[in-house]
Every structure is written in structure tokens, then in C-alpha cells.
Enzyme design. Structure first.
Site, PDB file in Angstrom:
ATOM      1  N   ASP A  91       0.885  -1.181  -0.074  1.00 40.97           N
ATOM      2  CA  ASP A  91      -0.088   0.121  -0.012  1.00 40.97           C
ATOM      3  C   ASP A  91       0.709   1.101   0.205  1.00 40.97           C
ATOM      4  O   ASP A  91       0.282   2.322  -0.152  1.00 40.97           O
ATOM      5  CB  ASP A  91      -0.825  -0.045   1.300  1.00 40.97           C
ATOM      6  CG  ASP A  91      -1.889   1.135   1.102  1.00 40.97           C
ATOM      7  OD1 ASP A  91      -2.465   1.407   0.295  1.00 40.97           O
ATOM      8  OD2 ASP A  91      -2.072   1.686   2.144  1.00 40.97           O
TER       9      ASP A  91
ATOM     10  N   GLU B 227       6.603   8.386  -3.534  1.00 36.21           N
ATOM     11  CA  GLU B 227       5.116   8.493  -3.721  1.00 36.21           C
ATOM     12  C   GLU B 227       4.644  10.004  -4.108  1.00 36.21           C
ATOM     13  O   GLU B 227       5.360  10.701  -3.719  1.00 36.21           O
ATOM     14  CB  GLU B 227       4.246   8.140  -2.459  1.00 36.21           C
ATOM     15  CG  GLU B 227       4.293   6.474  -2.137  1.00 36.21           C
ATOM     16  CD  GLU B 227       3.535   6.319  -0.829  1.00 36.21           C
ATOM     17  OE1 GLU B 227       2.687   7.302  -0.064  1.00 36.21           O
ATOM     18  OE2 GLU B 227       3.564   5.040  -0.319  1.00 36.21           O
TER      19      GLU B 227
ATOM     20  N   HIS C 187      -1.789   3.928  -1.376  1.00 37.72           N
ATOM     21  CA  HIS C 187      -1.607   4.371  -0.095  1.00 37.72           C
ATOM     22  C   HIS C 187      -3.130   4.455   0.692  1.00 37.72           C
ATOM     23  O   HIS C 187      -3.490   5.827   0.978  1.00 37.72           O
ATOM     24  CB  HIS C 187      -0.894   5.616   0.095  1.00 37.72           C
ATOM     25  CG  HIS C 187      -0.241   5.906   1.498  1.00 37.72           C
ATOM     26  ND1 HIS C 187       1.123   6.499   1.743  1.00 37.72           N
ATOM     27  CD2 HIS C 187      -0.764   5.662   2.832  1.00 37.72           C
ATOM     28  CE1 HIS C 187       1.366   6.566   2.957  1.00 37.72           C
ATOM     29  NE2 HIS C 187       0.009   5.924   3.741  1.00 37.72           N
TER      30      HIS C 187
END
Length: 530
Positions: free
Chosen positions: A260, A265, A283
Site C-alpha cells: 500500500d 510516492e 496508500h
């Protein structure tokens, strides 16, 4: 009579509407203005006493400079990477978060990912919707009777453990702070990392990203896992070597992986994308309606309380102190936090008990902030979200016994704080005092007298007391362009065990530590940070 001005709060990110209602009920004027550019926020922020945010708003130095009335920032959630906390502290702005509002949601996401791996649900769904009806193409595994390896047994990890036990799984947990008593209470087997890797059919990670946990599932550690293991990470990107994980999936050693979180990111690209038996989500660990409501309500209650009564909850940069206590306690708390951090960084095994012993002038002060400061320093080695307020709660949650001892009579120093920890290997302690009633100093380290200021990047070495050692370590650091600030030496006896604490102008890399550990007479070398 002049009417008292109500505190003004700005909610600058999308948040459950009940947050605004709570602010109003607590006596605050609240505006909900979301989606503004940084320039618009800078132009507006000077009118507000409180700022409630999620992850979109970035509270930069420029925003804080413009926030002339701002007293508190509240992050609805855990991560505060979007807030310049050091600069907020310098500007006198309290920064709060809500570290426990999404624990259940994140734990449930990890369990969901585990089931998705076990039964290959994403791949089966994709092929079924294509009209292929692959009834015989997917052979899953049951989770019942399997062993779940839990890396990190804190708040979220303990929830995952309870859910796994309910599924009739066996749970093996690795966590340096997990005591045997807490493991029994949780119903899990306490193990070292290598044992967990060898036993686990499934591995889930629930630890913050620190220097110690970065790439905890490295290429080397992935090779130690049981063939056919399935791995889930809903904690932090960077805990797994993603390139090594891809290779392990390609070879079949790892049967499946579900992430996740990613090292970078938003994860627009990854070596794992397109890999067989790999699934991922963007996420989403905290993304449920309940979690979003919980963190919004909590941040509103915390900010409202601070602005109307001065109460401080889950603050990341300020302890709970009254105006009268603060001037006297601050230097003691600085000393206490450094001592806690030192013993935390130097104690590799699980700690069952931590004792905070005050002597002399320190006994006349409120002990709670001192104890909280010790726990904050001690626990922050493993969790970046620890603060003066939640440290005692986290210590209790981890089964850590905390003792307070006072000795009014003065010994060698007019005031002294001693921090002792009890581990499976025995008891060890560090002690410090205040010079000129304000400057924290270490004066004893594991029974050895040594005077040192704990600050910045440091290096800790245990060695045999013998001629030539200082020259060798100085040469090694010089060859690696590491400048030494101060040398602090101590020894039990001539020719016996000695310790060296030295401050350096830059962090000591792993290869330098390894080289230091190979110098003649060196028993241990470790980098420290304060």
C-alpha cells in the site's frame, strides 16, 4: 465592556463537516476554505489562530512567516511531512497530530491485502470480467493454521495480531520494544528477526521508517524467508528493498506481495509494476469513512481545547506544562530526553522496565514531564510520532514498566537524573546533570564515568583501553572526511574496558562504522543522533 475575541480557525483541506461543528461548539469562529494555492494561503493565514489540515496543505516557512497570529496547527492524521515542525517550533506554534484515529482502518487494510494475496482475488477478478472464467487457473491457500510474522507490534501491529488470532493463525512478532509479558498478553510468540523470517508463511510490516528499519526486508533478509512466503506492507515505503522484492517474486521464492506504500510516492513507476503475484493500492491504509471522521473530530477537539483552555494533546513539539513550571523544567526535560534517547539507541534487546531516578534539586520538580521526556527520547528511536503527551500511553501499550524514584539528598552533583533499563541481559543505566543549572551533560554511561554533551551526530565506541587507539580512530575518520568536534573518554580501570563518545560534523556512514568495529581492541561501534 469589550467583548472577548473568539479564536479563529481555518480548515484548509477537505475534512468531515462535523469538525467545523465541533469548533463552533467549543467557542471558535471557523472558516472552511479548501483548495487554495500557496500564495492564497499565505495572504489569508495571518487572520487565524488555528489551522486544521490533512495532507494537501503545505505549511512552509513562508506560510509560518505570514501566520502572525497562528498558535496551533492540527494535522488530521499521523504524518506531518507537510509541516515544517522545526520552524513552527521556532515561531512558537504548537503542532499536533491524531496518531491513533486510523489504526483500526490501517490494520484492516493489511488483513484485506493478506486475503487478496492468499486467494489471488485481483487477478481472478480481472480474468473473470474478461469472460475467461478461470475456475481452474487459481489455486489459493488458507490462512487458517498459517504463521503470520509481525514486524512491529505497536498499536496497529497489535490490532493485526488480534485479527489474525481470530482467524486461527499463529502469530510470531519481532519488535525491540516488545516485552515477554506484553507478548503473552497479546497471545503472540516473541522472536528475533531471523526466527520470524524462517517461520512465517505471511509477513506484515507495522513499523515506522527509521535508520534501523530502513530496508528491514533487504535482499539478504528476503533470502532468509521461508520459500512461498507472502508479504504485506501497509506501513511505510522504504521498509522493503523493492528491486530485491521483484527478484524474489520473479524467482518464486516469494509467492506474493501486496504493497500500500512505496519508497517514492506518488508511485508513478516501480520495478514491481507488472510483476506476477504482486498487488498494490495507492496508500489507502487510512482511507475509510470511519477513519476520516475519527481524525477530523479528534483534530477539532484537540485544537479547540488548546485555543479555549490551553490544554495540549498529541503535540509533537511541546510538552504539557503550566506557565509557572516551564522555565524550571525545560532544561531538566532536555537532559531527560537526551538520556532516554541515549539508552534507547544503545539498548538492542527488549526492555521490560525503565526507571527514572532523580536526586538533589531535581526531586523538587514535577516528575511527570521529566518521566515523559525520558520516555519520549527512549521510544522515539522506534517511532517518529512519539511526543511528550503520548509517550506514557505508548509505554503502557507496549507493556513497559515505568518506575519513578526520588532521593532528596545530594551526591556528587547538586542535581542528577539517572535512567536505568532492565533487559533480559540485565540492568544498565546512564546519568546526567545540569551545568550552571541549564546545560545538560552526561556524567555516567553504563557504570563508567564520562563527561559529554549529547548533541547532533555522535559516535559511540567500546574498546579495550590500550595505547594508540585514539590515533587509529582519528586516522580512520580523517580518511573518510569526517571532522571530529569533541572527544569524550572514560574507562573502568587502566587497561580495562573504555568508552569513547565523540561528536562529528556529519553522520557516520555504515561502512565507516564497520571499519571502526574492525580496529584492534574495538568491541562495539555505533552511530548516535540527538
Amino acid at each position: 465592556m469589550t467583548e472577548t475575541r473568539k479564536p479563529r480557525v481555518l480548515i484548509s483541506d477537505k475534512m468531515d463537516p462535523n469538525a467545523a461543528r465541533i469548533f463552533a461548539e467549543m467557542g471558535c469562529d471557523v472558516d472552511v476554505i479548501t483548495g487554495e494555492t500557496p500564495e492564497q494561503l499565505i495572504a489569508r493565514i495571518g487572520d487565524y489562530d488555528g489551522l486544521a489540515i490533512r495532507s494537501s496543505t503545505r505549511v512552509t516557512k513562508e506560510v509560518l512567516d505570514a501566520a502572525t497570529n497562528l498558535k496551533v496547527i492540527g494535522r488530521a492524521g499521523i504524518g506531518v511531512d507537510n509541516v515544517d515542525i522545526p520552524y513552527a517550533s521556532a515561531k512558537g506554534v504548537v503542532v499536533m497530530n491524531t496518531p491513533f484515529g486510523n489504526s483500526i482502518t490501517t490494520a484492516e487494510h493489511a488483513i484485506a491485502m493478506m486475503f487478496a494475496l492468499a486467494r489471488q482475488i485481483p487477478e481472478a477478478n480481472e480474468q473473470t470480467q474478461k469472460g475467461l472464467w478461470p475456475k481452474n487457473g487459481f489455486m489459493g491457500v488458507e490462512v487458517t493454521g498459517k504463521t503470520l510474522g509481525l514486524i512491529g507490534a505497536g498499536n496497529i501491529g497489535s490490532i493485526v495480531a488480534s485479527r489474525a488470532l481470530g482467524l486461527r493463525m499463529k502469530v510470531v512478532a519481532y519488535d525491540p520494544f516488545l516485552t515477554p509479558e506484553r507478548a503473552v498478553e497479546m497471545g503472540v510468540e516473541k522472536a528475533d528477526l531471523d526466527t520470524l523470517l524462517a517461520k512465517a508463511d505471511f509477513i506484515t510490516l507495522h513499523t515506522p521508517l527509521t535508520a534501523e528499519t530502513k530496508n528491514i526486508l533487504s535482499r539478504e533478509n528476503l533470502a532468509k524467508t521461508k520459500k512461498g512466503v507472502r508479504i504485506v506492507n501497509c506501513a511505510r515505503g522504504g521498509l522493503i528493498d523493492e528491486a530485491a522484492l521483484k527478484d524474489a517474486l520473479d524467482s518464486g521464492h516469494v509467492a506474493g506481495a501486496a504493497l500500500d506504500v512505496f519508497q517514492t510516492e506518488p508511485a508513478k513507476e516501480s520495478p514491481l509494476f507488472g510483476t506476477k503475484n504482486f498487488i498494490c493500492t495507492p496508500h489507502l491504509g487510512a482511507s475509510t469513512t470511519e477513519a476520516q471522521v475519527n481524525v477530523a473530530l479528534q483534530v477539532a477537539e484537540q485544537l479547540g481545547e488548546y485555543l479555549t483552555t490551553g490544554g495540549v494533546t498529541n503535540a509533537l513539539n511541546v510538552p504539557s506544562l503550566s506557565a509557572e513550571e516551564a522555565p524550571k523544567l525545560r532544561p531538566y526535560m532536555a537532559l531527560a530526553e537526551k538520556l532516554g534517547s541515549l539508552v534507547g539507541q544503545l539498548t538492542p534487546s527488549a526492555v521490560a522496565r525503565i526507571s527514572i531516578h532523580t536526586e538533589g534539586a531535581a526531586t523538587e520538580l514535577n516528575a511527570k514531564p521529566i518521566v515523559a521526556a525520558v520516555l519520549c527520547g527512549f521510544l522515539r528511536v522506534q517511532s517518529a510520532t512519539v511526543n511528550m503527551v503520548n509517550a506514557p500511553f505508548l509505554a503502557k501499550e507496549r507493556g513497559l514498566e515505568v518506575r519513578e524514584v526520588k532521593t532528596e539528598k545530594t551526591g556528587d552533583y547538586h542535581t542528577l537524573i539517572r535512567v536505568s533499563v532492565k533487559t533480559e541481559a540485565g540492568e544498565r543505566s546512564v546519568a546526567g546533570t545540569l551545568f550552571s543549572n541549564a546545560e545538560p551533560r552526561l556524567v555516567e554511561l553504563f557504570g563508567i564515568k564520562v563527561e559529554a554533551e549529547l548533541t547532533g551526530d555522535m559516535m559511540y565506541i567500546v574498546n579495550e583501553d590500550a595505547p594508540g587507539f585514539i590515533g587509529r580512530i582519528g586516522t580512520l575518520l580523517g580518511e573518510n572526511s569526517i571532522n571530529i568536534g569533541t572527544f569524550n573518554l572514560g574507562r573502568r580501570e587502566a587497561g580495562g574496558e573504555a568508552v569513547l563518545l565523540l561528536s562529528v560534523d556529519s553522520p557516520v556512514a555504515g561502512e565507516v562504522l564497520e571499519a571502526a568495529g574492525k580496529l584492534p581492541g574495538v568491541k562495539r561501534a555505533k552511530a548516535l543522533a540527538f
